[in-house]
Design a protein around this motif. Structure first.
Motif, short mmCIF file in Angstrom:
data_model
loop_
_atom_site.label_atom_id
_atom_site.label_comp_id
_atom_site.label_asym_id
_atom_site.label_seq_id
_atom_site.Cartn_x
_atom_site.Cartn_y
_atom_site.Cartn_z
N ARG A 1 51.17 -23.20 6.63
CA ARG A 1 49.90 -23.29 7.28
C ARG A 1 49.92 -24.52 8.59
O ARG A 1 49.39 -24.11 9.41
CB ARG A 1 49.19 -23.92 6.20
N SER A 2 50.79 -25.37 8.29
CA SER A 2 51.13 -26.16 9.54
C SER A 2 51.44 -25.61 10.56
O SER A 2 50.87 -26.18 11.96
CB SER A 2 51.88 -27.62 9.15
N ILE B 1 52.25 -25.07 2.61
CA ILE B 1 51.67 -26.27 3.33
C ILE B 1 52.49 -26.16 4.68
O ILE B 1 52.02 -26.31 5.82
CB ILE B 1 51.74 -27.52 2.72
N ALA B 2 53.71 -26.17 4.64
CA ALA B 2 54.62 -25.71 5.95
C ALA B 2 54.25 -24.61 6.72
O ALA B 2 54.16 -25.02 7.96
CB ALA B 2 56.11 -25.72 5.43
#
Length: 190
Positions: free
Chosen positions: A71-72, A68-69
C-alpha cells in the motif's frame, strides 16, 4: 478486459484485493480458532489448535506487513465524491487502527509464547522453529501478555465488524461502488 495487479484511480488491483480478503479471512478465523481452542476439553486437541493458531498468527503478521508495504507504494483509489466529510476523515483512521491491531495482535501472541513458563516452541505449520522474542520468562509477564492478547483480539473483532458494516452500508444503502472496487479488480486502463 485485462485485470491489473496495481490499483487505479477507481478500483483496487489484484494484489490488494487478494491480500485484503486473505487477511480478513485469517483474522476472523483466528478469532474463532482462539475462542474454540480455549474452551475445548481435550488437551491434545487444544495443543494442536494452539499450534495452528500460532502458525496462522505468524502468517497474518507477514501478510499484513506485506500489505502495508504494498500500500505504501500503491495508493488506494480515492473515495467517491458522494462520501461525506466526516467519513472522509474517519475512514483513514479506522483503516490505520485495523492495520495497527493486525500487527499488534500477532506480536502480542508472539510475546505471550515467548514469556510463557511452559516454554513450548512455536513451529509455524511444522516447518521450522520460530525464535522467541527476547523477553524475560515469568508468570507475571505471561499474565500481562495473555490479557493484552485477549483485549486486542476483541478490539480487533469490533473494528472488523464496524468495517464490514460500513462496507455493507456503502453497497446496499448508498450504492456507491466502494465495496465493488474491493471485489472486482482494476483493468489497468482506468
Amino acid at each position: 478486459m485485462e485485470s491489473s495487479i496495481t490499483n487505479t484511480s477507481t478500483r483496487y488491483g489484484w494484489a490488494m484485493i487478494v491480500l485484503h480478503w486473505l487477511i480478513g479471512i485469517i483474522f476472523i478465523g483466528q478469532f474463532v480458532l482462539g475462542f474454540v481452542m480455549m474452551r475445548i476439553e481435550s488437551q491434545r486437541t487444544a495443543f494442536e489448535l494452539i499450534q495452528l493458531h500460532k502458525s496462522f498468527g505468524f502468517l497474518l503478521l507477514g501478510l499484513i506487513i506485506l500489505r502495508i508495504a504494498w500500500r505504501s507504494g500503491n495508493a488506494p483509489p480515492p473515495l467517491p465524491s458522494s462520501v461525506g466529510s466526516l467519513e472522509r476523515r474517519t475512514a483513514p483512521l479506522a483503516h490505520f487502527a485495523l492495520y495497527l491491531l493486525q500487527i499488534a495482535l500477532p506480536l502480542s501472541g508472539w510475546a505471550l509464547v515467548s514469556v510463557s513458563t511452559l516454554e513450548i516452541p512455536s513451529m509455524p505449520f511444522n516447518l521450522f522453529v520460530m525464535p522467541n522474542l527476547p523477553l524475560a520468562v515469568s508468570d507475571a509477564a505471561e499474565s500481562f501478555w495473555t490479557a493484552a492478547h485477549w483485549y486486542l483480539a476483541y478490539a480487533g473483532i469490533a473494528l472488523v465488524v464496524l468495517h464490514i458494516l460500513a462496507a455493507l452500508r456503502h453497497h446496499f444503502w448508498l450504492r456507491d461502488g466502494v465495496l465493488a472496487r474491493m471485489i472486482t479488480p482494476s483493468s489497468g486502463r482506468e
